[in-house]
Enzyme design. Structure first.
Site, PDB file in Angstrom:
ATOM      1  N   CYS A 114       0.793  -1.528  -0.156  1.00 38.84           N
ATOM      2  CA  CYS A 114       0.331  -0.230  -0.405  1.00 38.84           C
ATOM      3  C   CYS A 114       0.347   1.352   0.172  1.00 38.84           C
ATOM      4  CB  CYS A 114      -1.280  -0.260   1.288  1.00 38.84           C
ATOM      5  SG  CYS A 114      -1.730   1.646   1.684  1.00 38.84           S
ATOM      6  N   ASN A 214      -0.775  -8.858 -10.540  1.00 40.29           N
ATOM      7  CA  ASN A 214      -1.522  -8.260  -9.927  1.00 40.29           C
ATOM      8  C   ASN A 214      -1.539  -6.313 -10.738  1.00 40.29           C
ATOM      9  OD1 ASN A 214      -1.926  -5.240  -7.657  1.00 40.29           O
ATOM     10  ND2 ASN A 214      -3.794  -6.085  -8.867  1.00 40.29           N
TER      11      ASN A 214
END
Length: 321
Positions: A114, A214
């Site tokens: 993140c 991803n």
């Protein structure tokens, strides 16, 4: 919520690693703040999603507060296999969170990807890719303290500008017993730049554990292309599934049946209106005109949304229960 499911849940657990041993590319719903909650996970599982993640949960809050546990984590016996993603910066705190969740989920994931400023400033998220020894220590501690050998411990990372540092991080995590690693193919600084699929391939070729790719995967064809480019064992999707929860089943855009399913599931789960409405806005983005969006996006009640869907799309006699 944990107490409510204790009796019915423990016997339903699965081994997520079985998916990676199936010979098929594993199709995964990403952890998404506010969005990858139980109702949405229930929806994507109807449309060929193999593995789901919860939104990121701050481990320290989860361990400290029963209120946080009740608000952040809900599940049911059909919600499997399930990975709970935690933000953590201390090994014992992550272990404590893993011990609490272990009877009710199939594994945990440590968020090392993140890039949001608040997470980085707290020592969470993507700053951990620069602390490989800490990541190794956290993985090893969970491995040692959780008795269930089928309980997975994974990490989700971003890449370094110097890819050798990323490979080193991954190899340290592998040595500590990590189950698999999800790689978002951008650096901490990158947001909308092209994904470095070549970097994911290099990482995959350097490891003996499963690697999940991803980043910018918006259709099943994209997923197949990324698998071909990276040789990854799994494909994790975030925004692509928000826009089309039936993506993994091969639909190019959200089918009306999927919208109907979302309405039914969301009402059954008591999904708050804002979340219910936002999901529909994402799902209908590609199938509504600009004028229709102007009307639909400002609706302010569940009944107004249901009336709109009935009047414009004839999606059955949907009523507030």
């Amino acid at each position: 919520m944990i107490d409510d499911i204790r009796e019915t849940k423990e016997c339903q657990l699965k081994d997520p690693m079985d998916l990676f041993h199936s010979g098929q590319v594993v199709k995964i719903c990403a952890p998404m703040v506010r969005y990858s909650k139980l109702a949405f996970r229930t929806l994507v599982r109807k449309y060929s999603c193999d593995l789901c993640y919860t939104p990121m949960i701050v481990a320290a809050d989860f361990v400290r507060s029963a209120k946080a546990r009740d608000s952040e984590f809900t599940t049911n016996k059909g919600d499997h296999p399930l990975i709970v993603q935690f933000a953590a910066k201390e090994a014992q705190v992550l272990c404590d969170a893993a011990r609490i969740i272990c009877p009710f989920a199939d594994g945990i994931d440590l968020n090392c990807g993140c890039p949001q400023r608040w997470a980085m400033s707290e020592g969470y998220g993507a700053c951990l890719i620069n602390k490989p020894e800490l990541v190794k220590d956290m993985v090893r501690h969970v491995r040692r303290q959780i008795d269930n050998p089928k309980f997975s411990v994974s990490i989700k990372i971003r890449i370094h500008e110097d890819l050798k540092r990323t490979v080193d991080l991954c190899q340290k995590a592998e040595a500590a017993g990590v189950s698999w690693i999800t790689v978002h193919g951008r650096s901490i600084e990158e947001r909308h730049q092209p994904v470095h699929y070549d970097a994911i391939k290099i990482i995959k070729q350097s490891m003996s554990i499963p690697i999940v790719a991803n980043g910018d995967i918006k259709s099943l064809k994209d997923a197949e292309n990324v698998h071909h480019l990276t040789e990854a064992d799994g494909i994790m999707v975030a925004r692509g599934l928000l826009a089309n929860p039936a993506m993994f089943a091969g639909y190019e855009e959200t089918p009306f049946q999927c919208i109907q399913d979302w309405v039914d599931i969301a009402l059954e789960h008591g999904t708050p209106f804002t979340c219910f409405h936002h999901h529909l806005m994402y799902m209908m983005e590609r199938i509504t005109s600009k004028q229709e969006k102007k009307v639909f996006n400002v609706l302010s009640s569940t009944s107004a949304v249901l009336d709109y869907l009935n009047d414009h799309y004839g999606l059955g006699q949907m009523k507030v229960c």
